[in-house]
Write a protein that holds these residues in place. Structure first.
Motif, PDB file in Angstrom:
ATOM      1  N   UNK A 416      44.451  32.131  36.240  1.00 36.06           N
ATOM      2  CA  UNK A 416      45.297  33.276  36.604  1.00 36.06           C
ATOM      3  C   UNK A 416      44.424  34.479  36.928  1.00 36.06           C
ATOM      4  N   UNK A 417      44.578  34.993  38.146  1.00 39.94           N
ATOM      5  CA  UNK A 417      43.788  36.142  38.559  1.00 39.94           C
ATOM      6  C   UNK A 417      42.300  35.886  38.483  1.00 39.94           C
ATOM      7  N   UNK A 418      41.878  34.670  38.721  1.00 39.74           N
ATOM      8  CA  UNK A 418      40.473  34.292  38.525  1.00 39.74           C
ATOM      9  C   UNK A 418      39.534  35.049  39.449  1.00 39.74           C
ATOM     10  N   UNK A 419      39.917  35.212  40.709  1.00 43.55           N
ATOM     11  CA  UNK A 419      39.036  35.849  41.684  1.00 43.55           C
ATOM     12  C   UNK A 419      39.395  37.308  41.945  1.00 43.55           C
ATOM     13  N   UNK A 420      40.638  37.682  41.653  1.00 41.51           N
ATOM     14  CA  UNK A 420      41.079  39.058  41.866  1.00 41.51           C
ATOM     15  C   UNK A 420      42.402  39.257  41.117  1.00 41.51           C
TER      16      UNK A 420
END
Length: 657
Positions: A416-420
């Motif tokens: 969840x929301x790993x890259x942004x």
């Protein structure tokens, strides 16, 4: 022992020349048969030193003219009649057997075989069966023979099936594809050293794509760990990064529990588990019973919080143009996602790994996003005001807009929301999210008619594909022709394994799914994946009722096929119902394009190939070759109708992708 108490077993014709030895089999034993001075003799075939094959040795005469059988490995000698050594090898004598010649045949007298002792690897193989492992891909060799025999016994009882491959890398890719498709692990078997390290690429494919796999590697004997014995490498270190679980099977281990923990890790963590089998431990006796999964695996449903569901309903109700993005992680919930999309009147776009999750002929289908996608999906992505992202990771190839309002749902919190950051990250199973949202969702009162927009955009794209067909220059078939034809003739429930390269981009762009399941090397992007993956998919059709009877199709370029070309003989050996579609352009076309786009000179991307259709026929498969677009459909239909391995070689233009 009296002659009448022996079982006289024929070991073949009495045609062994004087002064020679050879290996023969009698029941389950292998013996060294010798013929010298008009006499015949037989003894155990394995030298007690390091297991050298005496039947490949020689008969030597000593200074007094006495005959000795000499081991070909280290020169140990044995009396052919008594099995005794000439001296210096205490307790190193061989068991001998009586021999007689009758009617031109040689017979060896054997006592009844004693009951076979249950072994450590029997306990582990039985535990594998108890946990539902039905398939092993691998190669039998000198450091896994005890384990291989335990697996053989399970296959003989019909509890498991085995596929002997030509390269261990293919075993790992096949097991990875099996895990991606079935959601349960298959096993891959190798020897120590190079056999084990050959698994690593396919295991990395499984790891990064979250496919459960069990790797079983032989190892040298425990007494020679470390000093540099033949094929001794530190397998624990070699597999440390790629495996979630990696342990040696030692004499003191709780063997069924160790196997159960490895399989549970692969299954629950959707990852690679690895067991290392020292040669001497594999045949040690064991009375430990198999360990079943009962009471060891809990339920898998993680329900989103009520607060998150309420926030999601508010965002969805306020959107005029919501879109749903399905990734491969949403596979099990695809029907509930499609039902939600129908309620919302929302397009369903997929990542490339998710291609096929919604058939392209469904009214809500919006095609594939990203580099391997269609202008349909990118248009809806640009026009949307809310993204509902289910089971996708926002990788740089996906094409999901990071600036749009976004609901992301995933069962793994780290995704969840790993890259942004995203607007609303929701932890939970995707199916549970759909179940919670669907009964309460409302559409915006002024929502746009996106279903009508979808029909328009599909019509525009199909017209564009037809225009591209006119680009053929007489230098090869256009990729549009290949995949338009394949879409017409591939069974709707086919399992399709695709490779890496221009052929993959073209497949994503032009092939319209009608319910087919697509397998690929997603995050690893490994060339050569397709044919071994098709072998894994075929195995699933034999092992798992949900996939029974489904046609398997694999697609590659000539570069990818060349990586594991000899596995076509594996498909022939096991009569695998696989149709391989090979786009032959004599080039690593994707790399050539990258060189040109980066303003590099095109260098070392050309390939020298045989006729792959002829190669297929030499392997025992059906092989056909196509040079014109108009002939593609008939050739594909004919190959798909073959109830076994078939290859269609299509000469394509590397520029028309």
């Amino acid at each position: 022992m009296k002659d009448e108490a022996l079982d006289w077993v024929s070991v073949g014709a009495a045609d062994l020349p004087e002064g020679r030895v050879k290996t023969v089999s009698a029941r389950t034993r292998y013996l060294c048969l010798s013929h010298f001075d008009g006499r015949w003799a037989a003894m155990d075939n394995h030298c007690p030193h390091q297991g050298g094959p005496l039947g490949e040795g020689t008969i030597e005469r000593g200074v007094e003219g006495k005959c000795w059988i000499r081991c070909p490995w280290h020169g140990w000698d044995f009396d052919p009649i008594t099995g005794a050594p000439p001296g210096g090898h205490a307790d190193a004598g061989q068991t001998t057997y009586p021999v007689k010649v009758e009617g031109g045949e040689v017979f060896v007298g054997l006592t009844p075989d004693p009951p076979r002792a249950r072994t450590v690897t029997d306990a582990i193989a039985e535990t594998m069966v108890a946990w539902g492992i039905k398939r092993v891909f691998g190669m039998v060799g000198h450091s896994n023979l005890g384990l291989a025999d335990a697996i053989r016994r399970r296959t003989a009882d019909g509890e498991m099936a085995y596929v002997g491959i030509r390269h261990e890398g293919a075993a790992a890719f096949a097991a990875s594809a099996y895990g991606k498709l079935a959601g349960r692990p298959a096993a891959c078997l190798t020897i120590a050293g190079p056999g084990a390290t050959n698994l690593l690429t396919g295991l990395w494919d499984a790891k990064v794509d979250r496919a459960p796999v069990l790797a079983l590697t032989g190892q040298v004997q425990t007494q020679v760990f470390g000093p540099g014995a033949f094929q001794d490498i530190d397998l624990g270190s070699a597999f440390e990064a790629v495996s979630r679980f990696s342990q040696p099977v030692l004499s003191t281990s709780n063997h069924p529990k160790l196997a159960a923990l490895a399989i549970k890790t692969a299954l629950i963590e959707r990852d690679v588990a690895h067991l290392i089998f020292p040669d001497d431990v594999q045949t040690q006796p064991s009375e430990a019973p198999a360990l079943p999964p009962a009471g060891r695996v809990g339920g898998a449903v993680v329900k989103p919080s009520d607060a998150d569901i309420g926030a999601a309903l508010q965002l969805i109700g306020g959107a005029r143009r919501p879109v749903i993005v399905m990734g491969h992680g949403a596979w099990e919930a695809r029907d509930r996602i499609i039902a939600l999309a129908e309620t919302l009147g929302a397009p369903v776009l997929t990542t490339f790994k998710g291609k096929g999750l919604i058939p392209d002929d469904h009214p809500n289908a919006g095609g594939v996003l990203g580099r391997s996608g269609t202008p349909i999906a990118s248009w809806f992505m640009n026009e949307c005001d809310l993204q509902i992202v289910l089971g996708a990771s926002f990788s740089n190839h996906t094409g999901i807009d990071r600036g749009k309002p976004t609901i992301q749902v995933d069962f793994e919190r780290m995704q969840l929301g790993k890259f942004h950051p995203v607007t609303l990250p929701i932890w939970g199973e995707i199916g549970a999210f759909c179940d919670a949202v669907a009964p309460r969702v409302t559409c915006h009162p002024d929502a746009d008619d996106q279903i009508a927009d979808l029909a328009t955009r599909w019509s525009m794209w199909r017209e564009e594909k037809q225009r591209r067909l006119s680009e053929e220059r007489g230098t090869g078939v256009h990729s549009v022709a290949v995949f338009e034809a394949l879409a017409r003739v591939a069974p709707p429930d086919a399992l399709i394994a695709v490779d890496v390269g221009n052929n993959t981009y073209s497949f994503g762009r032009y092939f319209e799914t009608r319910g087919q399941r697509v397998l690929m090397s997603g995050y690893l992007g490994s060339i050569g994946f397709a044919l071994p993956a098709a072998m894994g998919a075929w195995a699933a059709t034999q092992d798992i009722e949900d996939f029974a009877g489904r046609k398997v199709i694999s697609i590659s370029g000539d570069g990818g096929f060349g990586q594991y070309a000899m596995e076509l003989t594996t498909a022939v050996k096991y009569r695998m119902d696989i149709t391989h579609v090979l786009l032959h352009n004599a080039e690593l076309g994707k790399i050539s394009k990258e060189q040109r786009s980066g303003e590099w000179p095109v260098w070392e991307t050309s390939l020298v190939n045989p006729s792959f259709a002829a190669f297929a026929r030499l392997c025992g498969a059906q092989g056909s070759k196509v040079t014109k677009g108009l002939d593609v459909e008939a050739a594909l239909a004919e190959a798909i109708a073959v109830p076994g391995p078939a290859l269609v070689e299509i000469m394509t233009d590397p520029e028309l992708v």
